[in-house]
Design a protein around this motif. Sequence first.
Motif, PDB file in Angstrom:
ATOM      1  N   GLY A  82       0.920  -1.090   0.076  1.00  0.00           N
ATOM      2  CA  GLY A  82      -0.007   0.077   0.002  1.00  0.00           C
ATOM      3  C   GLY A  82       0.798   1.244   0.008  1.00  0.00           C
TER       4      GLY A  82
ATOM      5  N   SER B  16      -0.695   6.966   2.042  1.00  0.00           N
ATOM      6  CA  SER B  16      -2.073   7.217   2.333  1.00  0.00           C
ATOM      7  C   SER B  16      -2.340   6.282   3.466  1.00  0.00           C
TER       8      SER B  16
ATOM      9  N   SER C 165      -4.483   3.192   2.775  1.00  0.00           N
ATOM     10  CA  SER C 165      -3.649   1.974   2.077  1.00  0.00           C
ATOM     11  C   SER C 165      -2.705   1.432   3.015  1.00  0.00           C
TER      12      SER C 165
ATOM     13  N   ALA D 207      -5.793   7.248  -0.735  1.00  0.00           N
ATOM     14  CA  ALA D 207      -6.538   6.312  -1.338  1.00  0.00           C
ATOM     15  C   ALA D 207      -8.085   6.886  -1.275  1.00  0.00           C
TER      16      ALA D 207
END
Length: 826
Positions: free
Chosen positions: A45, A49, A52, A188
């Motif tokens: 990820g 974010s 994420s 995200a």
Amino acid sequence: MKKEVAFTCELPNGIHARPANHLEAVCSKFNSDITLKNLRNGNEGSAKSVLSLVGTDTLLNDPCSLIIEGDDAESAFETLAKYIQEEFPHCDEALEVMEQGDVLLPQSLMHHNPNLVHAKRLSTGIAKGKLVRYTDVELSLFNDAESDMSFAQAKQAVTETLLAKAETANGQEKEIINAHLGILKDEALNSQVMDAVSQGKTLARGILTAVASITETLLQSSSDYLKERVLDIKDIALQLLITAHPHMNVSTEFTLTEASIVIANDLTPSQFLGLDRAHLQGLILTQAGSTSHTVILARAFNIPAVSGVSIDQCASQEGELVYVDGGLGVVALEASQDVATYFERAIWLAEQKAKVESEFVNDAAQTKDGKHIEIAANIACTVEAEPAFAKGAEGVGLFRTEMLFMDRATAPDEDEQFNAYKAVLEAAEGKAVIIRTMDIGGDKPIDYLNLPHEHNPFLGYRAVRIYPQFIALFHTQIRAILRAAPFGHTKVMIPMIQSIEEIRWVKEQIATVKAVMDSEGVAYGDIELGIMVEIPSVAFIMDQFCKEVDFFSIGSNDMTQYLLAVDRDNDNVAKLYNSLAPSFLRLLKAVVEGAHEHGKWVGLCGELGANKKVLPLLVGAGLDELSMAAPSIAPTKAALRQFDSEQCRDLFAQACDCATIADVEALLDAFSKAQEDKPLLATECVLLDCEFNSKEEAIQTLVGNLGIRGRTHLVSELEADIWAREAVFSTGLGNGFAIPHTKSDNIAHSSISIARLKKPVRWSEDEDGDAEFVIMLTLNKDQGDQHMRIFSGLARKLIHENFRNTLKSMPTEDEVIAFLKSELAL
């Protein structure tokens, strides 16, 4: 350029919203793409974010990598390598999760056949109030709505609202608000919403789609903690939706008008914070987990809470008075008068216990004859400071700064150290903080200093002895301390000093640093200078050291091993290590008396300070301060109250005259037996003119009072022992008297408790079964036959009307105690 930072996740709750927010903030400073890869599950990820990062399902001890690619990868690598090692492990803490084992429900409650709904315990305490169902706003309400503003405008408005709340928040509330701010700017979330809008979907549909996607990812996590973050995502989504659609007049306001127990499927943190806490008494959350942010807030605000109760189970009681016991894990519905009386009494007992405990936390530490001895905390990092003061610390007796230098690739710079020292001084709010300069070397090697390997590092190149070689490092630390000094009462302590030459050299270096700071116009504050007394040679020239320094602090661990020539980490000789050696006690006496002869302050910061058995010796030695781990502070304050300082001085003098360690231990054992046990009869266990409505309430109160007075820590178990005896035969003796009794392992201090009632209560079904005077015997099993001796003695006395009438008419607790002591020869 591509770089990689490998690490193992040390966060107790894994990477959830709050630590993810911290990591995202660091990563977002760089242009490079930064990806977190979880090597346990293969999940990846964006590290820019929050969502994420959370979606990687990274748990405690997972192996991970931060993969950095871009033109500033080198710079990002240097910053992140340092951050991951030094700061990231400390940006979250293990959360309290209440044990969910079997709970012993008090017989004083169960005898009344209560209507109880059993629940999962989330936040302790007992609450009463009108049961109110929380009316929630469903996200689906916005399915087909057209927004009045853009996503950017809605985000800005919600951000400003949260920032305003953060200004007045503190503790857990502020942390959670900051985590929500991180979600708002999450890469995200933002990209998914904007992608949906660019495809022609409404803003509401874009938000709902993004929430559904992120929620699905979180719910697939193997961590219950991460699953519980779904509520935070929905919280932010609802705030965005309401803000973006003002024409819909959707309101989350929920008004409480009186003392209330709120029941809901769940509450988001913002919904909880929106409740009027003047009226909110307790929570029943049907789905909440132990670590949801709402539960964390409930604990922070001392709101009793349980979960696992369906709304249907309580539906018939909406608008009615209910009780929630977060400790027992029950909701009491349709409470009869007797059940209500039990809970009212339980609330009163809890208030009395809190009152007694708060005395030890907030009051000055002193002996029973008023001799004050400062009780301070030993800490190793800044995050320990606030909890230590909350536990009653009267100062910081030892701030082990070497922990700032360990487990890292390079030394901390001046600003990092300044911020650490400043944070502790500010947390102290004027209380003294003793900052020990780096005690590096010996048993605490530092890789980047390349110190030589030594066969006997404890006696070797360590602490002040390495400062001349690493003079820049020492000067940086002194500068940082001096800069922080204006923020509190700052004391600086030098470790491993053994000669006057060494302390004079240190003072020259401090003067040099001050001169440079003066020339640069850098502000600094005053400090007191002291030394650790670890090396026995110091004791023989205390008069000379008193001319050079302001205070002394005895490091009992090292001073013992240096005096006795025993390496306490060597199993072959560890049995010889004992701070009760008469030679050590005489050395302690020499240091304290030498300091006091010249008006100097002397404390002790070794492990010995928290040893309850040795405490009277330390009091008798005349120490000004004892410093210890924070959890030991309140118990030590409580133990001090048992001692008379004059008796402790006599004890210490006798100990110094002993020939062997065994002699000292025997002396302490004899002193302990005379001091530790609370008296069998004491006014704290006498309750006169009680308004009890039942036998159950009488036993509940008398046993509960023993818990308040520190005579038992197993209240429910002790009460069960009393009722087990009652089940065999009633302890009502007629003539208005009852003697409930037990011989039990669940009483720490054998006690006779007394209650005189304003009106009789039914004790047994006998014709003469009412009782208005209760004498409860709770003796531990070490008392031999004393239990039956006291019981039979009382029974014989109670046959006589004159004895009964005299006891009933005693006006004060002291007279009751004196009379019983005389009559029972106790």
